[in-house]
Design an enzyme around this catalytic site. Structure first.
Site, short mmCIF file in Angstrom:
data_model
loop_
_atom_site.label_atom_id
_atom_site.label_comp_id
_atom_site.label_asym_id
_atom_site.label_seq_id
_atom_site.Cartn_x
_atom_site.Cartn_y
_atom_site.Cartn_z
N SER A 238 0.87 -1.10 -0.15
CA SER A 238 0.06 0.00 -0.09
C SER A 238 1.08 1.18 0.03
O SER A 238 1.88 1.38 0.67
CB SER A 238 -0.77 -0.13 1.25
OG SER A 238 -1.00 1.31 1.81
N LYS A 239 0.55 2.16 -0.67
CA LYS A 239 1.23 3.34 -0.95
C LYS A 239 1.17 3.99 0.52
O LYS A 239 2.12 4.89 0.77
CB LYS A 239 0.71 4.22 -2.06
CG LYS A 239 1.49 5.14 -2.71
CD LYS A 239 0.85 6.21 -3.57
CE LYS A 239 1.81 7.44 -4.11
NZ LYS A 239 1.30 8.12 -5.11
N ARG A 240 0.01 4.09 1.04
CA ARG A 240 -0.12 4.75 2.28
C ARG A 240 0.90 3.91 3.45
O ARG A 240 1.53 4.92 4.12
CB ARG A 240 -1.38 4.55 2.89
CG ARG A 240 -2.48 5.36 2.01
CD ARG A 240 -3.92 5.45 2.74
NE ARG A 240 -3.70 6.17 3.93
CZ ARG A 240 -4.00 7.50 3.82
NH1 ARG A 240 -4.06 8.22 2.77
NH2 ARG A 240 -3.88 8.22 4.78
N ASP A 242 3.21 1.66 3.23
CA ASP A 242 4.71 1.05 2.82
C ASP A 242 5.37 2.20 1.91
O ASP A 242 4.80 2.72 0.88
CB ASP A 242 4.66 -0.16 2.21
CG ASP A 242 3.80 -1.17 3.09
OD1 ASP A 242 4.08 -1.78 4.03
OD2 ASP A 242 2.67 -1.55 2.27
#
Length: 470
Positions: A238-240, A242
């Site tokens: 997840s961009k949020r 990791d």
RNA sequence: GCUCCCAUCGUCUAGCGGUCUAGGACGUGGCCCUCUCAAGGCCAAGACACGGGUUCGAUUCCCGUUGGGAGCACCA
């Protein structure tokens, strides 16, 4: 037949580590076999596809040391090819026009799903033989209704699905634009791609693409699906949560060699070997040893690898990489200054990233009177009682014949001999703080050598001035 | 829900029926080294998801269960 592979990222504004690893696998495998590696930008989604966005992806690849032989080609510039392919499919009746509206289909789909059955397009328009004048319409591929669309995956082995599970998929939207799968297959055929190495998220898409190859009278390539990289919580990256952008790691001070080593070992192995140079990656990487299970990205392993590569980095190169970071922090330093290079040699085994190295080297770059002394360290080590020894040392250092580690060490011991009961540590720590501002640094003698006699004396004098009175 | 895929220490992995009291690496703990911090050396804890088969013998083969993941679009 010579091998041709491709990496086909969509320009989302950054190179994702999953994509980077796919690119690396493609690159390494192709290089080992002496094939041709093609780069293709899948920018059919015009909203997100900007020139900057594409440059970021290309920049990420270049930084990693991944080069390509052909391209970058852009799908946005190949519309005519897709249109022509669709017309051909229509003309040979391998595709047909469909006038069902999305709303109608959704209604029928919902009704079907409500009964618990699997939905595929109900072929309402399949036999209608609508012509071009039928009004707004999409185009669907006639997918076989029996038999299996199977293939032998280089990583997953025999794979595929029953053709009837797939259904007649849309290949051209009502607005005339081609769908992803059509564009991909047409491009892979046109570019003569022989081996498709891509993320395992495409494993389920492959049967439909196989149907497309068949309709296009083209021989499908060999497929190799590589397992996905998941986040540290075991779930989808997840961009949020990791760090996923290659750019992020570069900015954080990681070396491209470490990134590649990290990525290549995530999902692939070569016996017990952990360290792989770029040269080894491109000569040893093979699809046989690629893992099938998805893997978690371990930042700790990356740090370890990064430090490994920092330790063996040529001094000059390191100097020219760390100097800009210091300059950006407002404390420029001459990268060719031999003393700076010597300092970096001392810092290698203490730094996990270039950024950390720059922070530790900061005391060298800062003017003597601007050095900030760590408050905790000062409180602990700068006691009034240390003043006599420190003053004594200042005088002794001024008399050192040759300013090297041995000479400085001799000066320290001369001072120690005159102050009964004083241990080296008790003297080294105050000096360390005076010279570096911190209670942690490379060995004190080596540090003083690097900073030079004049600056050492200036900094000790300043410390003496700041030292609390008895 | 349906289809497909996966499953060895916390993590990355070795293992391709007996060599396994399961090996390596990161991380973790301890010790040594030591002027601080590191680096380095040594030691330690730590896994074959579960249940059935097959076999003289299963971590390795087969089937279930459980648990993860992916795909099911006129997104890419």
């Amino acid at each position: 037949m010579s091998i041709r592979t491709r990496f086909a990222p969509s320009p989302t504004g950054y190179l994702h580590i999953g994509g980077a690893r796919t690119a690396l696998y493609n690159w390494a495998w192709t290089r080992r076999l002496g094939g041709t590696f093609v780069l293709r930008i899948e920018d059919t989604d015009r909203e997100r596809s900007t020139a900057e966005s594409e440059a970021a992806v290309l920049g990420g690849l270049s930084w990693l040391g991944i080069d390509w032989d052909e391209g970058p080609f852009r799908q946005s510039e190949r519309g005519a090819l897709y249109a022509e392919a669709i017309e051909r499919l229509l003309a040979s009746d391998r595709a047909y026009r469909c006038v069902c509206t999305p709303a109608e289909i959704e209604a029928r789909r919902a009704a079907t799903v409500a009964t618990g059955a699997k939905w595929t397009y109900d072929r309402r328009c399949a036999a209608a033989a609508y012509g071009p004048e039928c009004g707004p319409h999409a185009v669907r591929l006639r997918v076989p209704t029996d038999g299996k669309l199977g293939f032998d995956d280089a990583v997953f082995g025999p794979s595929g699905q029953e053709a009837r599970e797939i259904g007649d998929m849309v290949i051209r939207r009502t607005d005339g634009s081609p769908l992803y799968h059509l564009a991909v297959v047409v491009d892979d055929v046109a570019m003569g791609i022989t081996h498709v190495i891509r993320g395992a998220d495409h494993l389920n898409n492959t049967p439909f693409q196989l149907a497309l190859y068949r309709a296009l009278d083209a021989k499908p390539p060999h497929f190799a699906h590589v397992p996905l990289i998941v986040g540290s919580d075991g779930r989808k990256l997840s961009k949020r949560r990791d760090p996923v952008a290659v750019q992020h790691f570069r900015d954080a001070g990681y070396l491209p060699e470490a990134m590649c080593n990290w990525l290549v070992r995530l999902g692939w192995s070569h016996g017990d070997q952990e360290i792989f140079s770029m040269q080894e990656i491109r000569t040893l990487f093979d699809l046989d040893a690629v893992q099938r299970a998805s893997g978690q990205a371990d930042p700790g392993k990356l740090e370890w690898l990064n430090q490994h590569y920092i330790k063996e980095r040529p001094r000059d190169r390191l100097a020219h990489e760390v100097a800009p970071l210091l300059a950006a922090a407002g404390t420029p330093v001459d990268p060719d200054n031999p003393a700076f290079g010597a300092l970096l040699d001392l810092l290698r085994e203490r730094s996990k990233t270039l950024v950390e190295m720059a922070e530790r080297a900061r005391f060298f770059a800062v003017p003597d009177d601007a050095l900030v002394h760590d408050a905790d360290a000062v409180r602990k080590h700068w006691k009034p009682a240390t003043r006599p020894a420190l003053e004594d040392l200042a005088g002794e250092l001024a008399r050192v014949a040759t300013w090297d580690a041995a000479g400085i060490e001799a000066a320290f011991h001369a001072v120690l001999a005159r102050h009964a009961g004083l241990a080296l540590g008790k003297l080294a720590q105050p000096v360390r703080i005076a010279v570096t501002g911190s209670a942690a640094s490379p060995g004190i003698f080596e540090t003083l050598v690097v900073i030079g006699r004049d600056r050492t004396c200036a900094r000790i004098a300043r410390a003496l001035a700041l030292l609390p009175a008895a």
